[in-house]
Scaffold this motif. Structure first.
Motif, PDB file in Angstrom:
ATOM      1  N   GLY A 138     -10.451  -3.606  -1.642  1.00  0.00           N
ATOM      2  CA  GLY A 138     -11.503  -4.017  -2.576  1.00  0.00           C
ATOM      3  C   GLY A 138     -12.473  -4.943  -1.867  1.00  0.00           C
ATOM      4  O   GLY A 138     -12.646  -4.895  -0.637  1.00  0.00           O
ATOM      5  N   ALA A 139     -13.082  -5.832  -2.659  1.00  0.00           N
ATOM      6  CA  ALA A 139     -14.160  -6.689  -2.130  1.00  0.00           C
ATOM      7  C   ALA A 139     -13.679  -7.569  -0.974  1.00  0.00           C
ATOM      8  O   ALA A 139     -14.368  -7.701   0.046  1.00  0.00           O
ATOM      9  CB  ALA A 139     -14.698  -7.557  -3.258  1.00  0.00           C
ATOM     10  N   MET A 140     -12.480  -8.165  -1.116  1.00  0.00           N
ATOM     11  CA  MET A 140     -12.037  -9.092  -0.076  1.00  0.00           C
ATOM     12  C   MET A 140     -11.685  -8.354   1.226  1.00  0.00           C
ATOM     13  O   MET A 140     -12.068  -8.782   2.313  1.00  0.00           O
ATOM     14  CB  MET A 140     -10.826  -9.891  -0.561  1.00  0.00           C
ATOM     15  N   ARG A 178      -4.039   2.428  -3.473  1.00  0.00           N
ATOM     16  CA  ARG A 178      -3.313   3.125  -4.541  1.00  0.00           C
ATOM     17  C   ARG A 178      -3.688   4.597  -4.572  1.00  0.00           C
ATOM     18  O   ARG A 178      -2.869   5.451  -4.796  1.00  0.00           O
ATOM     19  CB  ARG A 178      -3.642   2.483  -5.880  1.00  0.00           C
ATOM     20  N   CYS A 205      -4.654  -8.295   0.197  1.00  0.00           N
ATOM     21  CA  CYS A 205      -5.921  -8.565  -0.513  1.00  0.00           C
ATOM     22  C   CYS A 205      -5.915  -7.727  -1.782  1.00  0.00           C
ATOM     23  O   CYS A 205      -6.906  -7.048  -2.091  1.00  0.00           O
ATOM     24  CB  CYS A 205      -7.128  -8.134   0.316  1.00  0.00           C
ATOM     25  N   GLY A 222      -3.501  -8.258  -5.083  1.00  0.00           N
ATOM     26  CA  GLY A 222      -3.209  -8.863  -6.383  1.00  0.00           C
ATOM     27  C   GLY A 222      -1.751  -9.301  -6.448  1.00  0.00           C
ATOM     28  O   GLY A 222      -0.969  -9.037  -5.530  1.00  0.00           O
ATOM     29  N   HIS A 223      -1.407  -9.969  -7.565  1.00  0.00           N
ATOM     30  CA  HIS A 223      -0.077 -10.573  -7.660  1.00  0.00           C
ATOM     31  C   HIS A 223       1.045  -9.540  -7.577  1.00  0.00           C
ATOM     32  O   HIS A 223       2.093  -9.789  -6.977  1.00  0.00           O
ATOM     33  CB  HIS A 223       0.032 -11.364  -8.966  1.00  0.00           C
ATOM     34  N   VAL A 271       5.164  -5.203  -2.641  1.00  0.00           N
ATOM     35  CA  VAL A 271       4.953  -4.646  -1.300  1.00  0.00           C
ATOM     36  C   VAL A 271       5.297  -5.646  -0.197  1.00  0.00           C
ATOM     37  O   VAL A 271       5.957  -5.301   0.787  1.00  0.00           O
ATOM     38  CB  VAL A 271       3.473  -4.171  -1.122  1.00  0.00           C
ATOM     39  N   SER A 284      -3.170 -13.571  -2.541  1.00  0.00           N
ATOM     40  CA  SER A 284      -2.891 -13.749  -3.974  1.00  0.00           C
ATOM     41  C   SER A 284      -1.786 -14.791  -4.167  1.00  0.00           C
ATOM     42  O   SER A 284      -0.674 -14.491  -4.632  1.00  0.00           O
ATOM     43  CB  SER A 284      -2.519 -12.405  -4.603  1.00  0.00           C
ATOM     44  N   VAL A 285      -2.124 -16.010  -3.782  1.00  0.00           N
ATOM     45  CA  VAL A 285      -1.157 -17.115  -3.736  1.00  0.00           C
ATOM     46  C   VAL A 285      -0.548 -17.382  -5.110  1.00  0.00           C
ATOM     47  O   VAL A 285       0.582 -17.870  -5.216  1.00  0.00           O
ATOM     48  CB  VAL A 285      -1.851 -18.411  -3.227  1.00  0.00           C
TER      49      VAL A 285
HETATM   50  N1  NAD Z   1      -6.467 -17.505  -2.856  1.00  0.00           N
HETATM   51  C1  NAD Z   1      -7.648 -17.446  -3.474  1.00  0.00           C
HETATM   52  O1  NAD Z   1      -8.337 -18.454  -3.652  1.00  0.00           O
HETATM   53  C2  NAD Z   1      -8.155 -16.111  -3.960  1.00  0.00           C
HETATM   54  C3  NAD Z   1      -9.484 -15.993  -4.370  1.00  0.00           C
HETATM   55  C4  NAD Z   1      -9.935 -14.758  -4.812  1.00  0.00           C
HETATM   56  C5  NAD Z   1      -9.083 -13.671  -4.851  1.00  0.00           C
HETATM   57  N2  NAD Z   1      -7.789 -13.820  -4.452  1.00  0.00           N
HETATM   58  C6  NAD Z   1      -6.847 -12.679  -4.520  1.00  0.00           C
HETATM   59  O2  NAD Z   1      -7.319 -11.643  -3.718  1.00  0.00           O
HETATM   60  C7  NAD Z   1      -7.149 -10.408  -4.399  1.00  0.00           C
HETATM   61  C8  NAD Z   1      -8.183  -9.399  -3.917  1.00  0.00           C
HETATM   62  O3  NAD Z   1      -9.491  -9.840  -4.284  1.00  0.00           O
HETATM   63  P1  NAD Z   1     -10.693  -8.795  -4.338  1.00  0.00           P
HETATM   64  O4  NAD Z   1     -11.933  -9.523  -4.637  1.00  0.00           O
HETATM   65  O5  NAD Z   1     -10.632  -7.927  -3.121  1.00  0.00           O
HETATM   66  O6  NAD Z   1     -10.258  -7.906  -5.608  1.00  0.00           O
HETATM   67  P2  NAD Z   1     -10.736  -6.408  -5.909  1.00  0.00           P
HETATM   68  O7  NAD Z   1     -10.372  -6.158  -7.336  1.00  0.00           O
HETATM   69  O8  NAD Z   1     -12.133  -6.190  -5.470  1.00  0.00           O
HETATM   70  O9  NAD Z   1      -9.815  -5.497  -4.972  1.00  0.00           O
HETATM   71  C9  NAD Z   1      -8.421  -5.434  -5.048  1.00  0.00           C
HETATM   72  C10 NAD Z   1      -8.009  -4.011  -4.683  1.00  0.00           C
HETATM   73  O10 NAD Z   1      -6.593  -3.971  -4.463  1.00  0.00           O
HETATM   74  C11 NAD Z   1      -6.075  -2.790  -5.062  1.00  0.00           C
HETATM   75  N3  NAD Z   1      -4.645  -2.981  -5.332  1.00  0.00           N
HETATM   76  C12 NAD Z   1      -4.071  -3.767  -6.273  1.00  0.00           C
HETATM   77  N4  NAD Z   1      -2.724  -3.700  -6.173  1.00  0.00           N
HETATM   78  C13 NAD Z   1      -2.461  -2.843  -5.152  1.00  0.00           C
HETATM   79  C14 NAD Z   1      -1.268  -2.372  -4.543  1.00  0.00           C
HETATM   80  N5  NAD Z   1      -0.078  -2.735  -5.012  1.00  0.00           N
HETATM   81  N6  NAD Z   1      -1.364  -1.531  -3.494  1.00  0.00           N
HETATM   82  C15 NAD Z   1      -2.567  -1.149  -3.017  1.00  0.00           C
HETATM   83  N7  NAD Z   1      -3.745  -1.565  -3.539  1.00  0.00           N
HETATM   84  C16 NAD Z   1      -3.682  -2.403  -4.589  1.00  0.00           C
HETATM   85  C17 NAD Z   1      -6.924  -2.595  -6.305  1.00  0.00           C
HETATM   86  O11 NAD Z   1      -6.862  -1.246  -6.730  1.00  0.00           O
HETATM   87  C18 NAD Z   1      -8.312  -2.991  -5.791  1.00  0.00           C
HETATM   88  O12 NAD Z   1      -8.982  -1.893  -5.198  1.00  0.00           O
HETATM   89  C19 NAD Z   1      -7.276 -10.773  -5.890  1.00  0.00           C
HETATM   90  O13 NAD Z   1      -6.525  -9.890  -6.702  1.00  0.00           O
HETATM   91  C20 NAD Z   1      -6.732 -12.172  -5.962  1.00  0.00           C
HETATM   92  O14 NAD Z   1      -5.349 -12.175  -6.352  1.00  0.00           O
HETATM   93  C21 NAD Z   1      -7.321 -15.001  -3.992  1.00  0.00           C
END
Ligand code: NAD
Length: 265
Positions: free
Chosen positions: A12-14, A37, A68, A70-71, A77, A92-93
């Motif tokens: 995703g975005a991160m 996924r 990057c 999610g919880h 994984v 995803s702390v």
């Molecule tokens: N520590 C921090 O301060 C902080 C800040 C922002 C985000 N985050 C974490 O980072 C994560 C990612 O952020 P983002 O902006 O990229 O979110 P996003 O929604 O743009 O992308 C997350 C991607 O991960 C995929 N995904 C989810 N679970 C999966 C799995 N089990 N296997 C494979 N793919 C999976 C989703 O389908 C999605 O495409 C967030 O969910 C959040 O928990 C942490």
């Protein structure tokens, strides 16, 4: 020279920001692929692999994986990768607010003789907090301040009329354990602060809806034997996902650089 294989869980975005950042800032490190996924052909290129199961990713023997996703990915994984001896950086702390998940990750890392590292993410000053905790902390307070629309879809919606708010309004004041449970979207920062300092029961959290605020702001204050410190961050969002701070993606990139460097500055 063989480049290390670095993979992400999620694309995703991160993960995309990490891919761009490594391409921009390093000659020797790049993102080799992602566990996703469902794979679409647009994302797969000759230099980028998409894995669709943890088993496939483990078989590729990556040198480092950056979560990057999610919880649920941290719970489901990450332990498998660690047990297979693969080092993991966790973004995803918030998933670690649950002590059973923390224990599971710890045991998996021991079994696989691997390392799990958490990013500082959207918040800063955690190095200070960890160091200060060694001499004893008396108080740690985290204040999360966001524009009212950013609290939509959280319990704040039922406590305040977010659309009518004219003044900054605090709607939560409690411990980090309750904050992480009731406001899971804020749980990454809350958990990062709690884990670095006084733990979930003794870290105080205040959440504020502020119509004068343009960005997501994080304020951290700690008082202890070391003295006192206070840090405020006003984070810009990632263009691809306004819910994620740009700094969170940058901190994942920085964690990758730290992992491969011999001299950690
Ligand atoms: N520590 C921090 O301060 C902080 C800040 C922002 C985000 N985050 C974490 O980072 C994560 C990612 O952020 P983002 O902006 O990229 O979110 P996003 O929604 O743009 O992308 C997350 C991607 O991960 C995929 N995904 C989810 N679970 C999966 C799995 N089990 N296997 C494979 N793919 C999976 C989703 O389908 C999605 O495409 C967030 O969910 C959040 O928990 C942490």
């Amino acid at each position: 020279m063989n480049l290390p294989t670095i993979a992400s869980i999620g694309f995703g975005a991160m993960a995309r920001a990490l891919q761009d950042g490594l391409a921009r800032n390093s000659d020797s490190l790049r993102l080799s692929g992602a566990l996703v996924r469902s794979a679409t052909n647009q994302e797969a290129t000759t230099n980028f692999t998409l894995w669709q199961s943890a088993q496939e990713l483990i078989a590729a023997k990556p040198d480092l994986v950056v979560e990057c996703a999610g919880h649920s990915a941290v719970r489901e994984v990450v332990p498998k990768l660690l047990e297979a001896g693969i080092d993991v950086i966790i973004a995803s702390v918030g998933a670690l607010a649950d002590s059973q998940t923390r224990d599971r990750i710890d045991r998996a890392a021991q079994t696989g003789k691997a390392r799990a590292t958490v990013v500082s993410g959207a918040i800063g000053g955690l190095d200070v907090l960890r160091a200060a905790a060694l001499a004893g902390l008396d108080e740690v307070t985290y204040v999360g301040r966001k524009p009212p629309p950013a609290w939509k879809g959280t319990p704040a919606e039922h406590l305040l009329d977010l659309d009518a708010l004219r003044e900054p309004t605090e709607f939560f004041n409690g411990d980090a354990a309750s904050a992480a449970a009731e406001y899971p979207k804020n749980a990454n920062v809350t958990a990062a602060v709690a884990l670095a300092g006084l733990g979930f029961d003794r870290t105080r959290v205040r959440l504020v809806a502020d119509p004068h605020q343009q960005t997501n702001s994080h304020e951290l204050e700690a008082i202890g034997a070391f003295g006192r410190f206070r840090i405020i961050l006003d984070n810009n969002p990632l263009p691809e996902n306004p819910k994620t701070s740009w700094l969170a993606a940058l901190s994942a990139e920085q964690a990758v650089f730290r992992h491969f460097t011999n001299l950690e500055l």
